[in-house]
Scaffold this motif. Structure first.
Motif, PDB file in Angstrom:
ATOM      1  N   GLY A 112       0.814  -1.212   0.000  1.00 47.64           N
ATOM      2  CA  GLY A 112       0.000   0.000   0.000  1.00 47.64           C
ATOM      3  C   GLY A 112       0.846   1.260   0.000  1.00 47.64           C
ATOM      4  N   ASN A 113       1.990   1.206   0.685  1.00 42.20           N
ATOM      5  CA  ASN A 113       2.877   2.372   0.721  1.00 42.20           C
ATOM      6  C   ASN A 113       3.419   2.714  -0.659  1.00 42.20           C
ATOM      7  OD1 ASN A 113       2.540   2.634   3.455  1.00 42.20           O
ATOM      8  ND2 ASN A 113       4.418   1.547   4.000  1.00 42.20           N
ATOM      9  N   GLN A 114       3.520   1.710  -1.524  1.00 41.84           N
ATOM     10  CA  GLN A 114       4.038   1.972  -2.873  1.00 41.84           C
ATOM     11  C   GLN A 114       3.055   2.751  -3.729  1.00 41.84           C
ATOM     12  OE1 GLN A 114       7.578  -0.884  -3.968  1.00 41.84           O
ATOM     13  NE2 GLN A 114       5.628  -1.798  -4.515  1.00 41.84           N
ATOM     14  N   VAL A 115       1.818   2.923  -3.236  1.00 46.15           N
ATOM     15  CA  VAL A 115       0.871   3.789  -3.941  1.00 46.15           C
ATOM     16  C   VAL A 115       1.450   5.198  -4.079  1.00 46.15           C
ATOM     17  CG1 VAL A 115      -1.382   4.920  -3.757  1.00 46.15           C
ATOM     18  CG2 VAL A 115      -1.180   2.478  -3.306  1.00 46.15           C
ATOM     19  N   TRP A 116       2.176   5.647  -3.041  1.00 50.74           N
ATOM     20  CA  TRP A 116       2.774   6.981  -3.110  1.00 50.74           C
ATOM     21  C   TRP A 116       3.820   7.048  -4.220  1.00 50.74           C
ATOM     22  CZ3 TRP A 116       0.796  10.975  -0.485  1.00 50.74           C
ATOM     23  CH2 TRP A 116      -0.019  10.694   0.615  1.00 50.74           C
ATOM     24  N   PHE A 117       4.567   5.970  -4.391  1.00 47.14           N
ATOM     25  CA  PHE A 117       5.587   5.913  -5.443  1.00 47.14           C
ATOM     26  C   PHE A 117       4.934   5.946  -6.817  1.00 47.14           C
ATOM     27  CE2 PHE A 117       8.867   3.123  -7.722  1.00 47.14           C
ATOM     28  CZ  PHE A 117       9.689   4.196  -8.003  1.00 47.14           C
ATOM     29  N   ILE A 118       3.890   5.136  -6.979  1.00 40.83           N
ATOM     30  CA  ILE A 118       3.181   5.077  -8.260  1.00 40.83           C
ATOM     31  C   ILE A 118       2.512   6.419  -8.553  1.00 40.83           C
ATOM     32  CG2 ILE A 118       1.285   3.952  -9.489  1.00 40.83           C
ATOM     33  CD1 ILE A 118       1.942   1.443  -7.759  1.00 40.83           C
ATOM     34  N   THR A 119       1.916   7.016  -7.522  1.00 48.17           N
ATOM     35  CA  THR A 119       1.250   8.304  -7.698  1.00 48.17           C
ATOM     36  C   THR A 119       2.248   9.391  -8.081  1.00 48.17           C
ATOM     37  OG1 THR A 119      -0.400   7.668  -6.042  1.00 48.17           O
ATOM     38  CG2 THR A 119      -0.264   9.996  -6.607  1.00 48.17           C
ATOM     39  N   ALA A 120       3.407   9.394  -7.421  1.00 48.57           N
ATOM     40  CA  ALA A 120       4.438  10.381  -7.738  1.00 48.57           C
ATOM     41  C   ALA A 120       4.931  10.203  -9.178  1.00 48.57           C
ATOM     42  CB  ALA A 120       5.603  10.281  -6.758  1.00 48.57           C
ATOM     43  N   CYS A 134      -6.744  17.007  -5.392  1.00 45.46           N
ATOM     44  CA  CYS A 134      -7.447  17.494  -4.194  1.00 45.46           C
ATOM     45  C   CYS A 134      -8.441  16.464  -3.668  1.00 45.46           C
ATOM     46  CB  CYS A 134      -8.167  18.803  -4.513  1.00 45.46           C
ATOM     47  SG  CYS A 134      -7.065  20.220  -4.706  1.00 45.46           S
ATOM     48  N   ILE A 135      -8.948  15.611  -4.543  1.00 46.92           N
ATOM     49  CA  ILE A 135      -9.912  14.587  -4.127  1.00 46.92           C
ATOM     50  C   ILE A 135      -9.198  13.333  -3.628  1.00 46.92           C
ATOM     51  CG2 ILE A 135     -11.737  13.028  -4.924  1.00 46.92           C
ATOM     52  CD1 ILE A 135     -12.495  15.236  -6.967  1.00 46.92           C
ATOM     53  N   PHE A 136      -8.223  12.847  -4.398  1.00 48.10           N
ATOM     54  CA  PHE A 136      -7.685  11.520  -4.131  1.00 48.10           C
ATOM     55  C   PHE A 136      -6.498  11.497  -3.161  1.00 48.10           C
ATOM     56  CE2 PHE A 136     -10.058  10.696  -8.031  1.00 48.10           C
ATOM     57  CZ  PHE A 136     -10.732   9.534  -7.664  1.00 48.10           C
ATOM     58  N   VAL A 137      -5.690  12.528  -3.127  1.00 46.58           N
ATOM     59  CA  VAL A 137      -4.572  12.510  -2.174  1.00 46.58           C
ATOM     60  C   VAL A 137      -5.075  12.446  -0.728  1.00 46.58           C
ATOM     61  CG1 VAL A 137      -2.616  13.825  -1.258  1.00 46.58           C
ATOM     62  CG2 VAL A 137      -2.904  13.570  -3.723  1.00 46.58           C
ATOM     63  N   PRO A 138      -6.076  13.253  -0.337  1.00 43.51           N
ATOM     64  CA  PRO A 138      -6.615  13.087   1.028  1.00 43.51           C
ATOM     65  C   PRO A 138      -7.218  11.708   1.267  1.00 43.51           C
ATOM     66  CG  PRO A 138      -7.262  15.215   0.132  1.00 43.51           C
ATOM     67  CD  PRO A 138      -6.663  14.441  -1.002  1.00 43.51           C
ATOM     68  N   LEU A 139      -7.844  11.108   0.233  1.00 40.98           N
ATOM     69  CA  LEU A 139      -8.402   9.760   0.395  1.00 40.98           C
ATOM     70  C   LEU A 139      -7.293   8.739   0.635  1.00 40.98           C
ATOM     71  CD1 LEU A 139     -11.205   9.591  -2.341  1.00 40.98           C
ATOM     72  CD2 LEU A 139     -11.498   9.630   0.137  1.00 40.98           C
ATOM     73  N   ILE A 140      -6.209   8.836  -0.131  1.00 44.53           N
ATOM     74  CA  ILE A 140      -5.081   7.924   0.064  1.00 44.53           C
ATOM     75  C   ILE A 140      -4.518   8.081   1.470  1.00 44.53           C
ATOM     76  CG2 ILE A 140      -2.726   7.380  -0.677  1.00 44.53           C
ATOM     77  CD1 ILE A 140      -3.558   8.246  -3.510  1.00 44.53           C
ATOM     78  N   LEU A 141      -4.355   9.329   1.895  1.00 48.31           N
ATOM     79  CA  LEU A 141      -3.830   9.597   3.231  1.00 48.31           C
ATOM     80  C   LEU A 141      -4.759   9.038   4.303  1.00 48.31           C
ATOM     81  CD1 LEU A 141      -1.650  10.969   4.945  1.00 48.31           C
ATOM     82  CD2 LEU A 141      -2.987  13.086   4.800  1.00 48.31           C
ATOM     83  N   ALA A 142      -6.078   9.204   4.119  1.00 46.07           N
ATOM     84  CA  ALA A 142      -7.044   8.756   5.120  1.00 46.07           C
ATOM     85  C   ALA A 142      -7.037   7.236   5.264  1.00 46.07           C
ATOM     86  CB  ALA A 142      -8.444   9.250   4.751  1.00 46.07           C
ATOM     87  N   TYR A 143      -7.090   6.507   4.141  1.00 48.02           N
ATOM     88  CA  TYR A 143      -7.131   5.053   4.279  1.00 48.02           C
ATOM     89  C   TYR A 143      -5.790   4.495   4.735  1.00 48.02           C
ATOM     90  CZ  TYR A 143      -4.890   3.576  -0.192  1.00 48.02           C
ATOM     91  OH  TYR A 143      -4.013   3.303  -1.208  1.00 48.02           O
ATOM     92  N   THR A 144      -4.686   5.179   4.397  1.00 46.12           N
ATOM     93  CA  THR A 144      -3.384   4.740   4.895  1.00 46.12           C
ATOM     94  C   THR A 144      -3.321   4.848   6.412  1.00 46.12           C
ATOM     95  OG1 THR A 144      -2.289   5.410   2.834  1.00 46.12           O
ATOM     96  CG2 THR A 144      -0.900   5.137   4.779  1.00 46.12           C
ATOM     97  N   LEU A 145      -3.762   5.992   6.944  1.00 49.10           N
ATOM     98  CA  LEU A 145      -3.764   6.178   8.404  1.00 49.10           C
ATOM     99  C   LEU A 145      -4.710   5.194   9.080  1.00 49.10           C
ATOM    100  CD1 LEU A 145      -3.733  10.091   8.599  1.00 49.10           C
ATOM    101  CD2 LEU A 145      -1.852   8.525   9.101  1.00 49.10           C
TER     102      LEU A 145
END
Length: 379
Positions: free
Chosen positions: A59-67, A345-356
């Motif tokens: 799941g953490n690699q989502v940040w890599f893929i997103t970047a 603005c929509i998906f970055v907060p969602l990724i952050l929320a489900y990660t936490l």
């Protein structure tokens, strides 16, 4: 919607945020695996270290893929030049990352010590090699990369993989590896106990010292006269893309010009150093959470230090400074940046929320006993 100039600057900030998010999350995965063969002396201890990151690493690699996706969409010319010129370096990172999923899945399939030790070292490579190579890549941005653009915006790269291994770039690699290893060691301190916890504490302390020395050394190296670049004209901040229209001069000694022009940017290297000291103090006092906060701060400070120093350059050229790619002339269209901004603005907060949420649901210390009680349910 924002004007074009504001969107260009906004996406420079957003890509920085995504890189920091990747380093904060996948960074402790890589750091923990880089330390695992050294802090885990028994098979159970190594399984404990692996299972502290097992629920989250993919799941953490989502940040890599997103970047990576954001880089492709927001800065297409940078993406094209980087992935064509740095092809072998990118492949080295990719193949190192391959070691992680197969290592996690195959390691415990056989109760054979040689088999498991082999996969332990594969996991080490999957953690340490990308951490080192990402730093080497950032180091080469300060040196400039040997590429040029022709009149049709086609790039030609005149370097080689081994040409990237400049001493300064290797020092930047040490900064990155020690930084993420500190982060991974602090994570293991929070999630383990007994001897594994004690060794992780020692490793965190040593890595924090290495980071502080390497980070300060890189700063001194830059300040002693490495040539940096400055935009001197020809830039239309809100205009269409035309990288070859600008004028560039090598007058920014050590890439330190922005720190003189914008004194607030000095907070970034200060944050990096204070974060490293806090991580060292947390390890010294046996406070894993304090060490983790410190390592998180030093990651944010280090990435911001590099970004502020290079701004507005994103991909400098060492052989044709005019071909250097900047925030202002290597971006997508205004419409593309605007649509992407809404999506972010929509998906970055969602990724952050489900990660936490995932971390809060799966928190707790792992022990030898919990590993022994789950011989098949855990890695």
């Amino acid at each position: 919607m924002f004007d074009y100039e504001t969107l260009k600057l906004t996406w420079w900030v957003l890509i920085g945020v995504l890189l920091i998010g990747f380093a904060l999350t996948d960074g402790f995965d890589m750091g923990a695996m880089a330390l695992m063969p050294f802090v885990g002396k028994t098979d159970n201890e190594r399984r404990v270290a692996i299972n502290t990151i097992a629920p989250h690493w993919d799941g953490n690699q989502v940040w890599f893929i997103t970047a990576g996706g954001a880089l492709f969409a927001a800065w297409p010319i940078v993406y094209a030049v980087a992935f064509s010129g740095l092809y072998w370096a990118m492949l080295a990172v990719l193949f190192a990352l391959f070691c992680r999923p197969v290592g996690f899945d195959y390691r415990s399939k056989l109760e054979n010590q040689k088999w498991r030790t082999t996969w332990d070292w594969a996991l080490f490579v999957g953690g340490a090699a990308p951490a080192l190579l990402f730093g080497v890549a950032f180091g080469n941005l300060f040196l400039g990369l040997p590429f040029r653009l022709d009149e049709l915006m086609r790039s030609s790269y005149e370097g080689s993989f081994f040409g990237l291994l400049h001493p300064f770039a290797l020092l930047a690699g040490v900064v990155s590896l020690s930084m993420l290893s500190t982060h991974g060691g602090a994570w293991l301190m929070m999630r383990t106990d007994a001897d594994l916890h004690a060794r992780s504490r020692s490793a965190t302390r040593l890595c924090a010292i290495a980071y502080l020395a390497a980070f300060a050394g890189a700063g001194v190296w830059l300040s002693l006269g490495m040539a940096g670049m400055t935009l001197t004209g020809g830039v239309d901040f809100g205009g269409a893309i035309n990288p070859l229209a600008k004028q560039v001069a090598a007058t920014n000694t050590g890439w330190l010009g922005n720190y003189s022009q914008y004194p607030l940017t000095m907070l970034a290297p200060v944050l990096g150093l204070l974060g490293g000291l806090l991580a060292l103090l947390g390890a010294q006092l046996n406070r894993g959470a304090v060490a983790f906060i410190g390592s998180s701060l030093m990651i944010a400070g280090t990435i911001c230090t590099a970004g502020f120093a290079l701004f507005p350059f994103v991909f400098p050229s060492s052989i044709d400074p005019t071909s250097s790619l900047t925030v202002w002339d290597a971006v997508s269209s205004q419409k593309t940046l605007g649509i992407m901004f809404v999506v972010a603005c929509i998906f970055v907060p969602l990724i952050l929320a489900y990660t936490l949420w995932c971390y809060t649901r799966m928190w707790g210390r792992l022990t030898d006993q919990s590993i022994e009680a789950n011989p098949h349910g855990l890695y």
